[in-house]
Design an enzyme around this catalytic site. Structure first.
Site, short mmCIF file in Angstrom:
data_model
loop_
_atom_site.label_atom_id
_atom_site.label_comp_id
_atom_site.label_asym_id
_atom_site.label_seq_id
_atom_site.Cartn_x
_atom_site.Cartn_y
_atom_site.Cartn_z
N VAL A 12 6.57 23.47 -41.07
CA VAL A 12 5.25 23.43 -41.70
C VAL A 12 4.47 22.22 -41.18
CG1 VAL A 12 3.98 23.40 -43.88
CG2 VAL A 12 6.23 24.47 -43.78
N PHE B 45 15.71 27.54 -26.05
CA PHE B 45 15.32 26.44 -25.17
C PHE B 45 13.90 26.69 -24.65
CE2 PHE B 45 16.32 23.30 -21.69
CZ PHE B 45 16.77 22.29 -22.54
N THR C 237 9.68 25.84 -25.80
CA THR C 237 8.95 24.57 -25.97
C THR C 237 9.68 23.64 -26.94
OG1 THR C 237 6.92 25.80 -25.61
CG2 THR C 237 6.69 23.61 -26.57
N LYS D 49 3.60 29.48 -43.38
CA LYS D 49 3.61 28.08 -43.80
C LYS D 49 3.09 27.94 -45.24
CE LYS D 49 3.00 26.52 -39.02
NZ LYS D 49 2.01 26.26 -37.96
N LYS E 56 9.25 28.94 -39.21
CA LYS E 56 8.58 29.20 -40.50
C LYS E 56 8.76 30.63 -40.97
CE LYS E 56 5.86 28.93 -36.90
NZ LYS E 56 5.54 27.91 -35.90
N GLY F 140 1.32 24.63 -24.75
CA GLY F 140 2.53 24.82 -25.57
C GLY F 140 2.25 24.78 -27.06
N1 HSE Z 1 1.90 28.02 -33.07
C1 HSE Z 1 2.00 27.04 -34.10
C2 HSE Z 1 0.63 26.43 -34.30
C3 HSE Z 1 3.02 26.02 -33.71
O1 HSE Z 1 -0.24 26.60 -33.43
O2 HSE Z 1 0.39 25.78 -35.32
C4 HSE Z 1 3.39 25.06 -34.80
O3 HSE Z 1 3.92 25.70 -35.92
#
Ligand code: HSE
Length: 428
Positions: A133, A13, A15, A206, A106, A188
């Site tokens: 992704v 729980f 973001t 990714k 991911k 976030g």
């Molecule tokens: N921390 C990742 C980013 C979140 O900034 O892309 C999304 O996958």
């Protein structure tokens, strides 16, 4: 007999988990209209049960996974934990019990995707992860549903929203790396451990998933580990601007003969290239399809609601039973770690943007660079466009580090030649 409601549980729980919960509530009428019945959320699994959570009275906050596992007629579970080691035991147990899982994780998919897909198939359930992704961009579903007849030879992508946000803030507002990272965390965008973002690992996971989806195999990497944005100097960003170019954190995948080459590193992107204008927290994915031609997908790559959007669409697609098998045929998953060098790879001289202390400008040719153009000087540094084979570059990397030389690969626009960007040499 069918049940009057769909039952969904959420693991995690933070973001994403909270965003999914709020989105399911906010869109409950629309979702019920699409599915013909509402979704209820009997359980949310958290680590810290004492913290106050804003959930409705029909949702129980629990720290006991068995609450979820033992719930009767559970239709689907959303997994929103921060890493592979937390998620793996939950997801395997759920799939073994034939409970489908929608994940945003991911790292989990890159490391264990092959095994988990097998498990899902054996137990006649599904594992979906559009959110894993490129955040809110409908990328995997586009590849699965609307680009499956095209062959794709290469991909260039900005896959980490946090890194793109930081580089944009450093360029536009002259923010320091630390201030921009803190802002990404407040918004976030960043992972619980933001090193994964700024050191390139998030984009690495990714890229692994994309290689498997597009080419059906894990890639061969051009370096021992991904290169993040920590070493991108504010002066380098200004030097790039003087070339009408931007430094972006770019992941590349390219089919070369019978293997897929991959790299993740800060890259000089000229204004003619589609990734040049992908700014802020956005991600961008440029692909060339054999039928459709060049396609760029762009949109928010991180953040509470963009990520929740991707998760909730997976949930609704799954429950409306409109999904095809969750993985296209013939896909292999990641073998752990980086491989390096492949003798079948034919090296071509590549174009690089190099920034270095002024005193070194006369030594570049002896180091093996072919200087096309010295570009610009700014304070104690100058920038030059050079060519050098990438294998040669790999060999002199340590020397470059010692001499404080930064080397960025270059992306040109499709119909551009580098001459278009030649500048008269100038000092600022
Ligand atoms: N921390 C990742 C980013 C979140 O900034 O892309 C999304 O996958």
């Amino acid at each position: 007999m069918s049940h009057p409601v769909y039952k969904l549980a959420i693991i995690g729980f933070g973001t994403v988990g909270e965003g999914v919960y709020q989105t399911l509530l906010k869109k409950s009428e629309k979702i019920a209209a699409i599915l013909g019945r509402p979704i209820t959320i009997p359980f949310v699994l958290v680590k810290d049960q004492l913290r106050m959570r804003n959930v409705s009275s029909i949702t129980k906050i629990t720290h006991s996974f068995s609450d979820i596992l033992d719930e009767s007629n559970l239709d689907v579970v959303v997994e929103a934990t921060p890493d592979a080691s937390t998620a793996y035991p939950y997801v395997t147990k759920l799939l073994e019990k034939s409970i489908s899982v929608i994940s945003a994780n991911k790292e989990l998919i890159a490391k264990h995707g092959e095994e988990l897909h097998k498990l899902a198939k054996e137990n006649d359930c599904q594992l979906l992860y559009e959110a894993a992704v490129a955040g809110g961009i409908p990328l995997l579903n586009t590849l699965r549903h609307t680009l499956k007849t095209n062959s794709i030879q290469k991909l260039e992508g900005i896959l980490n929203g946090t890194s793109n946000f930081i580089l944009t803030k450093m360029r536009e507002e002259a923010s320091s790396f630390e201030v921009a990272l803190a802002e990404a965390q407040e918004n976030g965008y960043a992972e619980a451990i933001p090193d994964k973002d700024v050191d390139g690992w998030d984009a690495y996971y990714k890229t692994c998933i994309l290689s498997q989806w597009i080419f059906g195999c894990s890639p061969v990497w051009n370096s021992e580990k991904p290169v993040g944005i920590r070493e991108v100097d504010a002066i380098d960003i200004s030097l790039a601007e003087n070339l009408k170019a931007r430094i972006k954190h770019v992941a590349s995948l390219q089919k070369v003969e019978n293997c897929v080459r991959a790299s993740i590193q800060p890259t000089l992107v000229f204004e003619g290239h589609p990734l040049y204008s992908v700014e802020d927290v956005n991600n961008g994915i440029y692909i060339e399809g054999s039928i459709v031609g060049p396609v760029t997908l762009q949109g928010p790559g991180a953040g509470k609601y963009p990520t929740s959007s991707a998760v909730v669409e997976d949930v609704v697609n799954f429950l409306s039973e409109r999904n095809e098998p969750s993985l296209p045929k013939g896909i292999q998953f990641l073998k752990d770690g980086f491989e390096d060098s492949d003798s079948s790879f034919q090296e071509k001289p590549n174009l690089f943007f190099l920034t270095a202390p002024n005193g070194l400008s006369n030594h570049l040719t002896t180091m093996g660079f072919d200087v096309i153009k010295s570009v610009v000087q700014l304070g104690k540094k100058y920038g030059a466009l050079v060519t050098s084979g990438s294998t040669k570059l790999e060999r002199i990397k340590t020397l470059c580090n010692e001499l404080e030389i930064q080397v960025y690969p270059v992306l040109l626009g499709k119909n551009d030649s580098v001459e278009k960007y030649y500048f008269k040499e100038k000092a600022i």
